[in-house]
Design a protein around this motif. Structure first.
Motif, PDB file in Angstrom:
ATOM      1  N   LEU A   1       0.835  -1.199   0.000  1.00 20.18           N
ATOM      2  CA  LEU A   1       0.000   0.000   0.000  1.00 20.18           C
ATOM      3  C   LEU A   1       0.874   1.253   0.000  1.00 20.18           C
ATOM      4  N   TYR A   2       1.947   1.205   0.738  1.00 17.26           N
ATOM      5  CA  TYR A   2       2.912   2.312   0.738  1.00 17.26           C
ATOM      6  C   TYR A   2       3.464   2.544  -0.664  1.00 17.26           C
ATOM      7  N   GLU A   3       3.800   1.457  -1.340  1.00 17.55           N
ATOM      8  CA  GLU A   3       4.349   1.568  -2.683  1.00 17.55           C
ATOM      9  C   GLU A   3       3.291   2.036  -3.684  1.00 17.55           C
ATOM     10  N   ALA A   4       2.068   1.506  -3.573  1.00 15.68           N
ATOM     11  CA  ALA A   4       1.010   1.848  -4.529  1.00 15.68           C
ATOM     12  C   ALA A   4       0.609   3.315  -4.418  1.00 15.68           C
ATOM     13  N   SER A   5       0.717   3.893  -3.216  1.00 14.08           N
ATOM     14  CA  SER A   5       0.323   5.286  -2.998  1.00 14.08           C
ATOM     15  C   SER A   5       1.508   6.237  -3.059  1.00 14.08           C
ATOM     16  N   PHE A   6       2.670   5.719  -3.390  1.00  8.15           N
ATOM     17  CA  PHE A   6       3.890   6.523  -3.299  1.00  8.15           C
ATOM     18  C   PHE A   6       3.838   7.759  -4.195  1.00  8.15           C
ATOM     19  N   LEU A   7       3.441   7.595  -5.456  1.00 11.74           N
ATOM     20  CA  LEU A   7       3.475   8.716  -6.393  1.00 11.74           C
ATOM     21  C   LEU A   7       2.532   9.840  -5.962  1.00 11.74           C
ATOM     22  N   VAL A   8       1.323   9.478  -5.558  1.00  7.73           N
ATOM     23  CA  VAL A   8       0.362  10.497  -5.124  1.00  7.73           C
ATOM     24  C   VAL A   8       0.850  11.166  -3.845  1.00  7.73           C
ATOM     25  N   ARG A   9       1.262  10.356  -2.892  1.00  4.45           N
ATOM     26  CA  ARG A   9       1.736  10.899  -1.611  1.00  4.45           C
ATOM     27  C   ARG A   9       2.933  11.822  -1.816  1.00  4.45           C
ATOM     28  N   ASP A  10       3.893  11.366  -2.590  1.00  3.82           N
ATOM     29  CA  ASP A  10       5.113  12.146  -2.803  1.00  3.82           C
ATOM     30  C   ASP A  10       4.822  13.424  -3.579  1.00  3.82           C
ATOM     31  N   SER A  11       3.853  13.366  -4.495  1.00  3.85           N
ATOM     32  CA  SER A  11       3.499  14.553  -5.276  1.00  3.85           C
ATOM     33  C   SER A  11       2.919  15.640  -4.390  1.00  3.85           C
ATOM     34  N   TYR A  12       2.029  15.261  -3.477  1.00  7.27           N
ATOM     35  CA  TYR A  12       1.440  16.269  -2.595  1.00  7.27           C
ATOM     36  C   TYR A  12       2.471  16.813  -1.602  1.00  7.27           C
ATOM     37  N   VAL A  13       3.341  15.965  -1.130  1.00  8.53           N
ATOM     38  CA  VAL A  13       4.399  16.420  -0.225  1.00  8.53           C
ATOM     39  C   VAL A  13       5.297  17.439  -0.925  1.00  8.53           C
ATOM     40  N   SER A  14       5.735  17.116  -2.128  1.00  9.82           N
ATOM     41  CA  SER A  14       6.671  17.997  -2.834  1.00  9.82           C
ATOM     42  C   SER A  14       5.995  19.282  -3.295  1.00  9.82           C
ATOM     43  N   LYS A  15       4.729  19.183  -3.762  1.00  8.39           N
ATOM     44  CA  LYS A  15       4.030  20.393  -4.216  1.00  8.39           C
ATOM     45  C   LYS A  15       3.744  21.324  -3.047  1.00  8.39           C
TER      46      LYS A  15
END
Length: 569
Positions: free
Chosen positions: A93-107
């Motif tokens: 689940l951590y891996e599957a949500s990584f792109l969305v999670r990381d995008s919001y963190v970085s933005k």
């Protein structure tokens, strides 16, 4: 002969019974040993105690998850494998949500840093321009302008709520300072309060205060609310994807991941895509409840982003603060006599001449001659020279928002697209949860209300959890603030207080922190080729499985024996 025949017949049946028993025991033993070697191999890879694994399959009455029939997994083994299945689910689940999670963190971090940098650059440009234009006069009263930027930063960061009052206070302080310098003397407190209270009527700075206040309020409200939206989404994605699965979910995961190996089934097939999808729909049913409010939130973020790139462009407003305020000062300089007369008319001649020598008066008058100063324009590097412009950031963010609009509804499918789970979108010749075959059970819809029809997971409760209710309430609240910012109304700053551990390695925006790492997402082992959380053997280990020829030969021998037996009678 009759006597002899009668003694030979029991001997023959006894002989055949022994042979039959031996062969049955032989095949069961060989098959059981092969299956137990499969799960023993998995146990070894998982670092579990191999002493737990039986030497041969046991009757299925002991188990609770893998169904009836022989199994190489005891109840204790099933418990440990269920724990492993839970850990692997969290990792995936951590891996599957990584792109969305990381995008919001970085933005969130990018926008927050950019807006604060705009204010820093604007203050630097302001100082350079006013030192060049007004010289010592500005330096002697720099605190008034520095306090303005302190208030702007504090409003953006939610430390003060009323930006209009902060700007009114700034122009009030500027009026008092300029009036005192342009009208030397000692003025009573009542008189000074009176002119500030009547500033709207006196209009010493023309229409600049009203126009700048409206522009600043709208653009800064929009900027800080937009970043708050990114912060809220970041928090929700991080926390909701760390929620622990229910016991029913964990049992279903264990059945999908390990029961085929417990039963000693030898195949290179993975769980059926339908099996995985139904299980994930149940395991992620709480998260799916966020989808409706999430969609509304994304739509309002896109609307506000569009307005921030146009009429509420903070880049344009912040970049022009120095010029606008200088224009206001110039307006006062050109209308000094009118403003003074209007002030005395409104507030009375509450002035006492300063007791001072003539030389000092001349020095003060010379210093107070604001009419000698004229703005020279903003020739210093502007805030737009920071690099990428606001519109560029908004365009990047809009693409991210659109890509993530169906995130919670898509999450079960993202999980099953992982190589560690389902067969490649196949429902044929795959593990159905019971056997190798075709999966033809219906796929349920997402959300708690539909899980009563889920054939794979018998959910005890279909009530929204406290965490789900909390996330939905936050989405509703931030969406309302986004709408207020979009329509130019004042907004409420939402205090986000994340758990420190949530941001250990995530990056941060304006509301992030750091933690010890205990229990954080970073403690979850990331799947790699060398560290595969789900080992599904594509072949039996050497010398462990009965060959097809062995099974065929056994069947042939039995057929011959029974054929001779019944042929003789």
């Amino acid at each position: 002969m009759v006597f002899s025949a009668s003694r030979t017949q029991p001997c023959t049946y006894g002989y055949l019974f022994v042979i039959l028993t031996v062969f049955i025991h032989l095949i069961v033993t060989v098959q059981s040993d092969a299956g137990c070697d499969i799960i023993r191999n998995i146990y070894d890879r998982k670092g579990l105690n191999l002493k737990d694994v039986p030497t041969m399959a046991l009757p299925g009455e002991h188990k609770s998850t893998c169904g009836t029939g022989f199994s190489c997994c005891t109840a204790d083994m099933e418990y440990k494998l269920t724990e492993k299945a839970e850990d692997e689910f969290k990792a995936n689940l951590y891996e599957a949500s990584f792109l969305v999670r990381d995008s919001y963190v970085s933005k969130s971090e990018k926008f927050d840093g950019y807006f604060l940098e705009l204010l820093d650059q604007s203050e630097s440009d302001f100082t350079k321009m006013f030192e060049h234009t007004y010289g010592d006069l500005y330096k002697d009263h720099k605190d008034i302008f520095s306090d303005l930027y302190v208030d702007l930063r504090q409003f953006y960061q939610g430390k003060i709520d009323d930006l209009e009052k902060a700007l009114d206070d700034f122009f009030g302080s500027l009026l008092l300072k300029m009036f005192t310098l342009l009208n030397p003397g000692v003025h009573s407190d009542e008189f000074m309060v009176c002119i500030t209270e009547n500033m709207d009527e006196l209009k010493p700075f023309g229409t600049i205060p009203e126009a700048l206040s409206t522009q600043m309020r709208r653009s800064l409200n929009a900027a800080r609310t937009y970043v708050q939206g990114l912060d809220a989404a970041r928090d929700i994605v991080i926390k909701a994807t760390k929620e622990s699965p229910t016991q029913e979910c964990k049992s279903a995961l264990m059945k999908m991941d390990y029961c085929s190996s417990c039963k000693g089934i030898s195949s290179d097939v993975a769980p059926c895509d339908g099996l995985c999808t139904n299980i994930m729909k149940a395991c992620l049913a709480q998260q799916a409840e966020l989808q409706t409010e999430w969609t509304k939130f994304i739509e309002h973020m896109l609307k506000l982003g569009g307005r921030m790139g146009a009429s509420f462009n903070i880049e344009t407003v912040i970049d022009s603060i120095n010029v606008k305020i200088s224009e206001g000062i110039m307006n006062y300089q050109e209308n000094t006599q009118h403003v003074t007369e209007k002030s005395f008319e409104k507030c009375g001649h509450l002035v006492r001449k300063r007791r001072s020598s003539e030389p000092n008066k001349k020095k003060l008058d010379k210093k107070s001659d604001w009419s000698r100063y004229r703005p020279q324009g903003n020739n210093n590097p502007s805030s737009t020279a920071l690099g990428a412009t606001l519109n560029g950031y908004i365009a990047e963010s809009a693409e991210m928002l659109k890509n993530s609009i169906n995130f919670w509804a898509d999450l079960p499918y993202l999980m099953c697209n992982d190589d560690n789970y389902a067969a490649e979108a196949s429902n044929q010749n795959c593990w159905t949860g019971i056997e190798i075959g075709n999966y033809d059970r219906p796929i349920v819809k997402s959300g708690l209300e539909f899980q009563g029809n889920n054939s794979e997971v018998d959910m005890v409760s279909r009530i929204r959890s406290p965490s789900t209710l909390e996330y939905k309430a936050l989405l509703k609240d931030i969406t309302a603030q986004l709408n207020h910012a979009y329509t130019g109304r004042n907004t409420k700053f939402i205090s986000l207080v994340p758990d420190d551990e949530d941001y250990d390695d995530e990056g941060s925006g304006s509301g992030s922190g750091s933690g010890s790492g205990d229990g954080s997402v970073n403690d979850i082992t990331v799947t790699t080729i060398d560290n595969d959380p789900k080992y599904r053997p594509t072949k039996f280990p050497d010398n462990a499985a009965p060959s097809q020829a062995t099974i065929t030969l056994s069947v042939l021998i039995f057929s011959m024996l029974f054929s001779r037996l019944f042929h003789g009678h």
